[in-house]
Design a protein around this motif. Structure first.
Motif, PDB file in Angstrom:
ATOM      1  N   ALA A  42       0.832  -1.203   0.000  1.00 24.46           N
ATOM      2  CA  ALA A  42       0.000   0.000   0.000  1.00 24.46           C
ATOM      3  C   ALA A  42       0.867   1.254   0.000  1.00 24.46           C
ATOM      4  CB  ALA A  42      -0.930  -0.007   1.209  1.00 24.46           C
ATOM      5  N   ALA A  43       1.911   1.274   0.845  1.00 30.28           N
ATOM      6  CA  ALA A  43       2.791   2.441   0.904  1.00 30.28           C
ATOM      7  C   ALA A  43       3.577   2.597  -0.384  1.00 30.28           C
ATOM      8  CB  ALA A  43       3.736   2.311   2.094  1.00 30.28           C
ATOM      9  N   LEU A  44       4.024   1.476  -0.938  1.00 27.69           N
ATOM     10  CA  LEU A  44       4.810   1.527  -2.173  1.00 27.69           C
ATOM     11  C   LEU A  44       3.965   2.009  -3.347  1.00 27.69           C
ATOM     12  CD1 LEU A  44       7.533   0.946  -3.495  1.00 27.69           C
ATOM     13  CD2 LEU A  44       6.806  -1.427  -3.800  1.00 27.69           C
ATOM     14  N   VAL A  45       2.751   1.497  -3.453  1.00 24.73           N
ATOM     15  CA  VAL A  45       1.861   1.916  -4.546  1.00 24.73           C
ATOM     16  C   VAL A  45       1.550   3.400  -4.441  1.00 24.73           C
ATOM     17  CG1 VAL A  45      -0.480   1.702  -5.453  1.00 24.73           C
ATOM     18  CG2 VAL A  45       0.863  -0.357  -4.991  1.00 24.73           C
ATOM     19  N   ARG A  46       1.249   3.872  -3.235  1.00 30.63           N
ATOM     20  CA  ARG A  46       0.959   5.295  -3.057  1.00 30.63           C
ATOM     21  C   ARG A  46       2.141   6.158  -3.492  1.00 30.63           C
ATOM     22  NH1 ARG A  46      -1.756   3.674   1.883  1.00 30.63           N
ATOM     23  NH2 ARG A  46       0.178   4.033   3.028  1.00 30.63           N
ATOM     24  N   PHE A  47       3.321   5.728  -3.103  1.00 31.39           N
ATOM     25  CA  PHE A  47       4.525   6.493  -3.460  1.00 31.39           C
ATOM     26  C   PHE A  47       4.760   6.487  -4.972  1.00 31.39           C
ATOM     27  CE2 PHE A  47       9.201   6.303  -4.188  1.00 31.39           C
ATOM     28  CZ  PHE A  47       9.490   7.619  -3.887  1.00 31.39           C
ATOM     29  N   LEU A  48       4.682   5.334  -5.595  1.00 28.95           N
ATOM     30  CA  LEU A  48       4.926   5.258  -7.038  1.00 28.95           C
ATOM     31  C   LEU A  48       3.893   6.051  -7.822  1.00 28.95           C
ATOM     32  CD1 LEU A  48       5.949   1.497  -7.460  1.00 28.95           C
ATOM     33  CD2 LEU A  48       7.444   3.503  -7.474  1.00 28.95           C
ATOM     34  N   GLU A  49       2.670   6.058  -7.333  1.00 30.51           N
ATOM     35  CA  GLU A  49       1.639   6.805  -8.036  1.00 30.51           C
ATOM     36  C   GLU A  49       1.897   8.312  -7.996  1.00 30.51           C
ATOM     37  OE1 GLU A  49      -1.039   5.633  -9.970  1.00 30.51           O
ATOM     38  OE2 GLU A  49       0.350   3.947  -9.805  1.00 30.51           O
ATOM     39  N   THR A  50       2.554   8.797  -6.939  1.00 31.64           N
ATOM     40  CA  THR A  50       2.870  10.227  -6.897  1.00 31.64           C
ATOM     41  C   THR A  50       3.869  10.603  -7.978  1.00 31.64           C
ATOM     42  OG1 THR A  50       4.695   9.999  -5.301  1.00 31.64           O
ATOM     43  CG2 THR A  50       2.471  10.343  -4.414  1.00 31.64           C
ATOM     44  N   MET A  51       4.650   9.634  -8.450  1.00 30.34           N
ATOM     45  CA  MET A  51       5.622   9.914  -9.509  1.00 30.34           C
ATOM     46  C   MET A  51       4.936  10.245 -10.827  1.00 30.34           C
ATOM     47  SD  MET A  51       8.487   9.696  -7.995  1.00 30.34           S
ATOM     48  CE  MET A  51       7.558  10.297  -6.584  1.00 30.34           C
ATOM     49  N   ARG A  52       3.653   9.918 -10.922  1.00 32.27           N
ATOM     50  CA  ARG A  52       2.897  10.231 -12.139  1.00 32.27           C
ATOM     51  C   ARG A  52       2.352  11.655 -12.118  1.00 32.27           C
ATOM     52  NH1 ARG A  52       1.263   5.625 -15.017  1.00 32.27           N
ATOM     53  NH2 ARG A  52       1.855   3.662 -14.049  1.00 32.27           N
TER      54      ARG A  52
END
Length: 281
Positions: free
Chosen positions: A258-268
Motif C-alpha cells: 500500500a505504501a509503495l503503490v501510493r509512493f509510485l503513483e505520486t511519480m505520475r
C-alpha cells in the motif's frame, strides 16, 4: 532460466515485460528475487517489474575465487543490469542490502533512477559491536553453513510480533527452511555486506524522489537509521510500520504494498513538488 552476463558472472533475473514504467527490485542478504513476489503481483498490471539475484545468492553465479563479494561490486552489478536491460530511468526498490545498493546508485548515477524506495535499510557502516557479532555469524556460516546460526538470524530479521504469533508458525518454518537452503558460500556475500563503507557523506547528492520505510521493531537497521536517511535525503518521505521487524516485506506485505503503490503513483504527478503535498505519515 534467464540470465544476464554481467561483469564476469551470470545474474539470474525475471522480467514481467510490458510497456509500464520499469521497477527494479534488489533483495536483502540471504534472500533472493522471490522476496518480492507479493510486490510484483501487486504492481505488474501497471508497471514492468524486474527482479534479479545478487551475485553469489539465489540462482546467480558467484564470481571465481573464494574472496568476499564486496558491496561496491554488487552496486556496480545493479548499474550494469539497468544499462543492459535499458531500464533507465527506473524506479528502484531495495530491501536492506538492496537498499545499500540503491543508495549508491542514486548518489552516483542519478540519471538511472526515476525514484528510490528503501525498505529497512541504512547508509551507515556497521558499528564495532554489531560488526563483531556479524563476523561470528559469517565465520560460522563459512565453516558450517547457515543451519547452526539460523535461529539467531531469524530473531534478528523478524520482529517480536511476527515471531510470537502462533497463527504464523508454518510461515516461520517455511522462511527458516529458505534461509537454511543458502549454500555455505553465501558467507562471501555476508562478508561484503557487514564490511561495507558508510555512504552518509553522499546522501546530500541524492535528488531522486525517495521513500524510506522501516518497521518499528527492526533490530538490524533500526528506526533511528531510517529517520537519519529521511532527514538527510532532500524531500524524502518516511513511513514507519507498527509491529514490523527487519523483514516488513514478509511480515506485512499488504502494508508495504500500500505504501509503495501510493509512493509510485505520486511519480505520475506533474512534479515532485506537488507530490510532497501528498506525503504519507
Amino acid at each position: 532460466m534467464p540470465y544476464l552476463s554481467i561483469r564476469g558472472t551470470r545474474l539470474y533475473y525475471e522480467d514481467t515485460g510490458g510497456t509500464g514504467e520499469p521497477v527494479l527490485f534488489s533483495h536483502g542478504l540471504l534472500w533472493d528475487s522471490r522476496l518480492f513476489r507479493e510486490q510484483v503481483s501487486a504492481l505488474r498490471g501497471r508497471y514492468r517489474c524486474i527482479v534479479y539475484d545478487h551475485r553469489g545468492q539465489g540462482h546467480s553465479e558467484p564470481p571465481p575465487g573464494g574472496s568476499p563479494i564486496d558491496l561496491r561490486t554488487v552496486y556496480e552489478d545493479a548499474v550494469a543490469v539497468i544499462q543492459a536491460l535499458g531500464l533507465a530511468p527506473c524506479h528502484f526498490v531495495g530491501q536492506s542490502m538492496g537498499g545499500f545498493v540503491g543508495l549508491r546508485v542514486a548518489a552516483r548515477h542519478p540519471e538511472l533512477l526515476r525514484s528510490l524506495s528503501l525498505l529497512d535499510s541504512s547508509a551507515a557502516a556497521e558499528l564495532p559491536l554489531t560488526l563483531a557479532r556479524y563476523r561470528l555469524l559469517t565465520t560460522l556460516t563459512h565453516w558450517l553453513g547457515v543451519r547452526p546460526v539460523v535461529d539467531r538470524i531469524m530473531s534478528l530479521y523478524f520482529g517480536r510480533t511476527f515471531m510470537r504469533d502462533p497463527e504464523r508458525e508454518a510461515e516461520r518454518a517455511s522462511l527458516r527452511r529458505q534461509l537454511v537452503d543458502n549454500p555455505r558460500e553465501v558467507w562471501r556475500a555476508m562478508q561484503g555486506v557487514i564490511h561495507r563503507r558508510s555512504v552518509e557523506g553522499e546522501l546530500h547528492r541524492i535528488v531522486t524522489p525517495t521513500l524510506v520505510m522501516v518497521g518499528d521493531e527492526d533490530l538490524v537497521t533500526v528506526p533511528e537509521a531510517a529517520a537519519r536517511l529521511h532527514q538527510r535525503i532532500q524531500d524524502s518521505r518516511l513511513v514507519t510500520l507498527p509491529c514490523g521487524g527487519h523483514m516488513c516485506i514478509l511480515e506485512q506485505p499488504e502494508a508495504v504494498n500500500a505504501a509503495l503503490v501510493r509512493f509510485l503513483e505520486t511519480m505520475r504527478m506533474p512534479s515532485w513538488a506537488e507530490a510532497r503535498a501528498c506525503t504519507v505519515h
